[in-house]
Write an enzyme that holds these catalytic residues in place. Structure first.
Site, PDB file in Angstrom:
ATOM      1  N   ASP A   1       0.800  -1.247   0.000  1.00 51.15           N
ATOM      2  CA  ASP A   1       0.000   0.000   0.000  1.00 51.15           C
ATOM      3  C   ASP A   1       0.829   1.291   0.000  1.00 51.15           C
ATOM      4  O   ASP A   1       0.531   2.218   0.777  1.00 51.15           O
ATOM      5  CB  ASP A   1      -0.952   0.017   1.210  1.00 51.15           C
ATOM      6  CG  ASP A   1      -1.832  -1.212   1.281  1.00 51.15           C
ATOM      7  OD1 ASP A   1      -1.801  -2.017   0.344  1.00 51.15           O
ATOM      8  OD2 ASP A   1      -2.536  -1.364   2.294  1.00 51.15           O
TER       9      ASP A   1
ATOM     10  N   LYS B   1      -6.435  -4.909  -3.274  1.00 55.96           N
ATOM     11  CA  LYS B   1      -6.942  -5.443  -2.019  1.00 55.96           C
ATOM     12  C   LYS B   1      -8.440  -5.752  -2.160  1.00 55.96           C
ATOM     13  O   LYS B   1      -9.135  -5.163  -2.992  1.00 55.96           O
ATOM     14  CB  LYS B   1      -6.727  -4.419  -0.896  1.00 55.96           C
ATOM     15  CG  LYS B   1      -5.297  -3.950  -0.741  1.00 55.96           C
ATOM     16  CD  LYS B   1      -4.439  -4.886   0.085  1.00 55.96           C
ATOM     17  CE  LYS B   1      -4.702  -4.734   1.566  1.00 55.96           C
ATOM     18  NZ  LYS B   1      -4.125  -3.508   2.131  1.00 55.96           N
TER      19      LYS B   1
ATOM     20  N   CYS C   1      -2.031  -2.675   7.742  1.00 55.69           N
ATOM     21  CA  CYS C   1      -1.925  -3.537   6.554  1.00 55.69           C
ATOM     22  C   CYS C   1      -0.643  -4.349   6.526  1.00 55.69           C
ATOM     23  O   CYS C   1      -0.653  -5.500   6.083  1.00 55.69           O
ATOM     24  CB  CYS C   1      -2.125  -2.691   5.306  1.00 55.69           C
ATOM     25  SG  CYS C   1      -3.837  -2.110   5.222  1.00 55.69           S
TER      26      CYS C   1
END
Ligand code: VGL
Length: 226
Positions: free
Chosen positions: A11, A128, A175
């Site tokens: 990310d 995701k 994450c």
């Protein structure tokens, strides 16, 4: 024989980066030189970049806001509320509420510019699970938070014969944490590069890194893996 190794970039998107990201991770930009170096200085068997791509709570193209957006619930960001558990009528799970972020089609959703330029043509982008279901959040690059949907990441890693996964990115306490734990659960040797992760809550980093070690992750430095 050296085991096949993947670099997993979690990310690294504009919305998670200061100064302008809507969910900027403090000191998030400090990971970038380390990430660039990892990309430049080693021939990886596979490079994977995960991307949060949320749907919008205010845009006519999408009828509902994402369950993780505070705006969807007219609530304050960084508070937590119970939300329905999928496939479990009457049950709930706690959901942290975030500012709107990584809405598809926005600059915030895109990979950081320098990273974009350095991702080779062979890099695999994993969207995701968030983008496919507004009712559940997805921190791990492998699955949504309730494990109702898996991304292609596990197939991609197995398909490439990967045994070791080296993880960098944002954010350590969400994450990166969920992704690294899933990577251990799936049986990969999992290395987390200390200089190349940062947390939403920096004061939680030591605790989270300790927890990752308890799961079997190894904490390493860039020097150890280039
Ligand atoms: C993340 C909070 C909300 C992350 C994503 O990438 O760590 N954190 N959504």
């Amino acid at each position: 024989m050296k085991t096949k190794t993947a670099l997993l970039l979690v990310d690294i998107q504009n919305d998670f980066l200061p100064p302008d990201g809507s969910l900027a991770v403090p000191e998030g930009r400090d990971i970038l030189p380390h990430v660039y170096r990892l990309l430049a200085d080693r021939q990886w068997d596979l490079v994977v970049a995960s991307q949060v791509r949320g749907v919008c709570s205010c845009c006519a193209d999408h009828p509902h806001g994402h369950v993780s957006f505070a705006s969807t619930h007219h609530a304050e960001p960084f508070t937590s509320i119970p939300v329905p558990k999928l496939h479990a009528p009457g049950e709930t799970v706690q959901q942290m509420l975030w500012p709107d972020h990584c809405v598809q089609g926005t600059h915030g959703c895109e990979f950081e510019a320098g990273l974009k330029g350095k991702l080779g043509q062979d890099a695999v982008v994993i969207q995701k699970a968030r983008g496919t279901n507004v009712a559940v959040d997805a921190y791990s690059a492998f699955a949504d938070n309730q494990y109702t949907f898996f991304t292609p990441l596990i197939k991609t890693l197995h398909g490439a014969g990967i045994e070791t996964v080296v993880i960098v990115g944002l954010a350590t306490d969400y994450c990166v944490r969920f992704t690294a734990i899933d990577s251990c659960k799936f049986g990969f040797r999992t290395l987390v590069v200390k200089e190349a992760v940062r947390g939403v809550d920096a004061s939680a980093t030591e605790k989270v890194l300790g927890e990752l070690q308890d799961w079997g992750c190894e904490l390493v430095s860039v020097e150890d893996v280039v």
